[in-house]
Design an enzyme around this catalytic site. Structure first.
Site, PDB file in Angstrom:
ATOM      1  N   ASP A 169      57.172  18.983-124.146  1.00 35.18           N
ATOM      2  CA  ASP A 169      56.047  19.837-123.795  1.00 35.18           C
ATOM      3  C   ASP A 169      56.233  21.173-124.531  1.00 35.18           C
ATOM      4  O   ASP A 169      57.263  21.422-125.154  1.00 35.18           O
ATOM      5  CB  ASP A 169      55.928  20.006-122.272  1.00 35.18           C
ATOM      6  CG  ASP A 169      54.492  20.353-121.885  1.00 35.18           C
ATOM      7  OD1 ASP A 169      53.729  20.807-122.760  1.00 35.18           O
ATOM      8  OD2 ASP A 169      54.121  20.177-120.714  1.00 35.18           O
TER       9      ASP A 169
HETATM   10  C1  BGC Z   1      51.009  21.348-121.058  1.00 34.70           C
HETATM   11  C2  BGC Z   1      50.761  20.006-121.685  1.00 34.70           C
HETATM   12  C3  BGC Z   1      49.894  20.149-122.906  1.00 34.70           C
HETATM   13  C4  BGC Z   1      50.566  21.116-123.860  1.00 34.70           C
HETATM   14  C5  BGC Z   1      49.813  21.309-125.143  1.00 34.70           C
HETATM   15  C6  BGC Z   1      51.469  22.385-122.057  1.00 34.70           C
HETATM   16  O1  BGC Z   1      51.498  23.661-121.524  1.00 34.70           O
HETATM   17  O2  BGC Z   1      51.937  21.216-120.010  1.00 34.70           O
HETATM   18  O3  BGC Z   1      50.187  19.149-120.755  1.00 34.70           O
HETATM   19  O4  BGC Z   1      49.658  18.916-123.494  1.00 34.70           O
HETATM   20  O5  BGC Z   1      50.694  22.376-123.223  1.00 34.70           O
HETATM   21  O6  BGC Z   1      48.637  21.978-124.962  1.00 34.70           O
END
Ligand code: BGC
Length: 762
Positions: free
Chosen positions: A290
């Site tokens: 993530d």
């Molecule tokens: C989130 C993810 C997301 C990623 C990219 C993160 O903060 O937890 O679910 O896919 O950002 O945007």
């Protein structure tokens, strides 16, 4: 018929969940095509590490907000594997051209985005859509999203989020399919199929990314990014199945979660990403972290610097680093120092190259830039409208006040009645709220402008601090220049002239979603005051609720005549609400998360274990209950009303003895005894009465959505076989156990009739 198929699939998943003690043999065998293998052979260490680097730009490489630095240079030197956040064909093409034409080996990039519930056409938030229990529809929505996103150059979506969530304080409950692993697994599969189709290299299918492994939804106190601590038995039986279902459905990538799981941050958790994912489940796609999850492990306290947390991530089995550039900047040094080995980098790099190969990018890097689709067109809007109507849950309908006839005077009151900004819901990075249909517009199109009087009535909240925090990503809460008292006065005046009050209330879209946890999940005081003023008029009140989470609605459920839970319906929200309000569509959705009576009950869900002192609703001393409230949620899992009534017959079993060789069939007759056609979601739950470990009081094990004309009867059949009764025991073996079982069928997790059977294994 379609639901029998899903039932079989879920049975397949549960049957094929390997014992946690068994190992897969396929691990690490990545075979690239000859062409890609030849490229791989030419790659330098730096270029291999470059493939593990996912960067984020603004909407354009050169001119937009650039989050990662020196993007163009990195592209030219082969230091980027993929880009996320870039939108629009021109921008994507220019980035791809740099990678393909100006880098030494010309390896194409993948382009990712959070296409969570639609691209330009925004569909209902995932939690809403799960309430349709309609797997075909969910697949169609994902497919339609893929068509739009790929026609704009994207080929990778960070969806589906399949985290089981039983705490409505957690804002991201909005992004998943609710509290149940059986239903969650079916939804996970449908979404993966919808995005990826049968062939990833088609130019209208895209790579899906199941997230967030693991157990992000169980974050303590419902506070985002917080700690998770959970027994293995619960992980395997209740939280892992949807991830596993996505993997069995062929998902190409998986994202780590931000949380610590059992004292190890997921992103450095070898047990999760090597033992479970690769060795037990045989996953052959790639793992992406993530957003800056590697860097954040310094805060988690498991590494002194970026180098240490980066090699810990690689050692755990992570392949791609999202944004943090820990891999890019430190892995070479770690290799020299011996904290990692060359094979690990090779494997991670090959997994990413393999995904690009499967997407067809080595054959044609511009594959996703060739098609032109009319984005947000008549058909996608129609699908969005259908999806939104199928997601609306009718929670209350006293004296059948709904549907409304279109010859009455309506007072449409509330801060969400005429608010385009709030119709799409959280997490819509590509949607344009200006294209959304408001409830006012939708209602006017049914009854004409003259019959609808509108007043805002209240601000979503009067709390300025909360307003500023919610508005951080765009203005969704507009504090009116008038005083709250003046706004209520206007609403009361209008309502006095109406036959019915339709109050459109709830949360702003960004009161749920990431970093949007709430400790108080009731309506904001401003709205409660408005409702109380309206109630004093003694007119019928219909509450139309916009919400990204289950809310506590005790007063509302006792004092209002009807409640329609819309969640956030997306672009066509207003039309969908009107369709249901006026009976063009008979609501059929059912809850996929329990609505607590009070925050103090959380977590409250249907598949709890029994206690040694069950309550039995007696409220006696020394029983497992609260002194002040009941144990039961306000609205249980599986609950939802219709404009017609369904009568359930008796459960019939083809046999009362089940053996591994001979499944039994549970059947039940359902009759539409009302006056209009409707759809009913029939649910089957099973209880394993005595086990080697305590077993839930009920577990969802089958569901079917049927359509019935007035007075029509249909027989619904569920197959119960031995595999359906398996669970992970204390040795983490996935087995069933001989003994007595209860089978319960009904309209929700509390309204059930039951009978029993016996499983004989030998
Ligand atoms: C989130 C993810 C997301 C990623 C990219 C993160 O903060 O937890 O679910 O896919 O950002 O945007």
């Amino acid at each position: 018929m379609k639901n029998i198929f899903y039932l079989l699939f879920i049975v397949y998943i549960f049957t094929n969940c390997n014992d946690a003690t068994q190992k897969h043999t396929k691990t690490n065998s990545i075979v690239l095509s000859a062409k890609v293998e030849a490229i791989f052979q030419k790659m330098t260490l730096k270029e291999k590490i470059g493939q593990l680097n996912l960067i984020r730009t603004g909407k354009s490489v050169k001119t937009g907000e650039v989050v990662s630095k020196n993007v163009e240079d990195k592209l030219k030197t082969g230091l980027v594997g993929g880009i996320f956040g870039l939108q629009g064909k021109r921008n994507i093409r220019s980035a791809q051209q740099i990678a393909v034409n100006k880098s030494r080996l010309g390896i194409p990039l993948i382009f990712g985005l959070d296409v969570i519930h639609g691209y330009k056409t925004t569909f209902p938030i995932p939690l809403a859509l799960s309430c349709s229990w309609d797997m075909k529809l969910i697949e169609q929505v994902a497919h339609s999203s893929a068509i739009e996103a790929t026609s704009d150059g994207l080929n990778w979506t960070f969806s589906p989020m399949v985290d089981i969530a039983r705490d409505p304080r957690w804002g991201r409950i909005a992004e998943g399919a609710g509290e149940d692993p059986f239903l969650g697994s079916a939804v996970a599969k449908s979404m993966v199929k919808g995005y990826q189709g049968d062939k990833l290299s088609e130019n209208n299918t895209m790579l899906a990314c199941v997230k967030h492994f693991a157990n992000y939804g169980a974050t303590e106190g419902g506070r985002d990014y917080n700690t998770v601590d959970m027994s293995d038995i619960r992980c395997y039986n209740e939280y892992y199945p949807p991830y596993k279902a996505a993997i069995d459905a062929g998902v190409g990538s998986i994202m780590t979660s931000f949380n610590v799981l059992n004292y190890i941050p997921a992103t450095a958790n070898k047990h999760l990403f090597t033992e479970i994912l690769r060795e037990q489940w045989g996953f052959s796609g790639f793992v992406v972290t993530d957003y800056t999850a590697i860097n954040e492990m310094i805060n988690h306290g498991i590494g002194k610097d970026l180098q240490e947390v980066s090699y810990k991530a690689l050692n755990a089995g992570i392949d791609m680093d999202m944004v943090g550039e820990g891999f890019l900047t430190t892995l070479e040094k770690s290799l020299e120092e011996g904290s990692i080995n060359k094979d690990q980098i090779d494997i991670a790099c090959k997994r990413i190259l393999k995904a690009k190969e499967l997407l067809g990018l080595f054959d044609n890097p511009y594959r996703y830039l060739e098609e032109s689709t009319d984005l947000l067109n008549k058909d996608t809007r129609q699908l969005a409208r259908k999806a939104a109507t199928e997601s609306i849950v009718l929670l209350k309908n006293n004296n059948s006040i709904l549907p409304l006839t279109n010859d009455i005077k309506i007072a449409l009151i509330g801060p969400l009645a005429n608010s385009k900004e709030n119709m799409l819901g959280c997490w819509n990075v590509a949607g344009d709220y200006k294209q959304a249909v408001t409830v006012l517009k939708g209602v006017q199109s049914f009854v004409g402008k003259g019959n609808v009087m509108y007043a805002k009535g209240a601000n979503i909240t009067d709390n300025l601090k909360l307003t500023n925090r919610v508005n951080a990503l765009g203005k969704q809460i507009e504090i009116d220049k008038r005083s709250p008292a003046d706004m209520i006065k206007e609403a009361v005046n209008i309502s006095n002239k109406s036959d019915v009050i339709v109050a459109v209330l709830g949360e702003a879209a960004n009161m749920s979603g990431e970093a949007s946890s709430m400790a108080d999940i009731s309506l904001q005081d401003s709205q409660k005051k408005l409702l109380k003023a309206l109630k004093s008029l003694n007119k019928p009140i219909v509450l139309v609720l916009f919400n990204g989470r289950p809310m506590t609605l005790k007063w509302e459920s006792e004092n209002l005549d009807a409640i329609l839970d819309v969640w956030f319906g997306g672009t066509e929200s207003g039309n969908a609400v009107a369709d249901v309000l006026f009976g063009k569509v008979n609501p059929s959705a059912k809850l996929t998360t329990s609505f607590p009576l009070s925050v103090g009950q959380i977590p409250v869900y249907h598949s709890m274990l029994n206690t040694g002192r069950p309550d039995n609703k007696s409220h006696k001393k020394f029983r497992s209950n609260y002194l002040d409230i009941a144990n039961e949620p306000l609205f249980p899992f599986g609950y939802g009303l219709s404009y017609t009534q369904f009568e359930y017959g008796k459960i019939k079993l083809s046999d009362t003895v089940l053996t591994p060789q001979k499944p039994i069939i549970a059947s039940i007759d359902i009759t539409n005894s009302g006056k209009v056609e409707g759809e009913e979601i029939v649910q089957m739950y099973i209880r394993d009465i005595v086990g080697s470990i305590s077993r839930p009081i009920k577990e969802l094990k089958g569901f079917e959505k049927i359509q019935l004309k007035p007075r029509e009867t249909k027989t619904v059949r569920f197959e119960i076989n031995e595999a359906l009764l398996r669970f992970y025991n204390s040795g983490l073996k996935y087995e069933s156990e001989s003994g007595k079982f209860e089978v319960m069928i009904g309209k929700d997790s509390e309204n059930l009739s039951k009978t029993g059977f016996v499983l004989y294994l030998k």
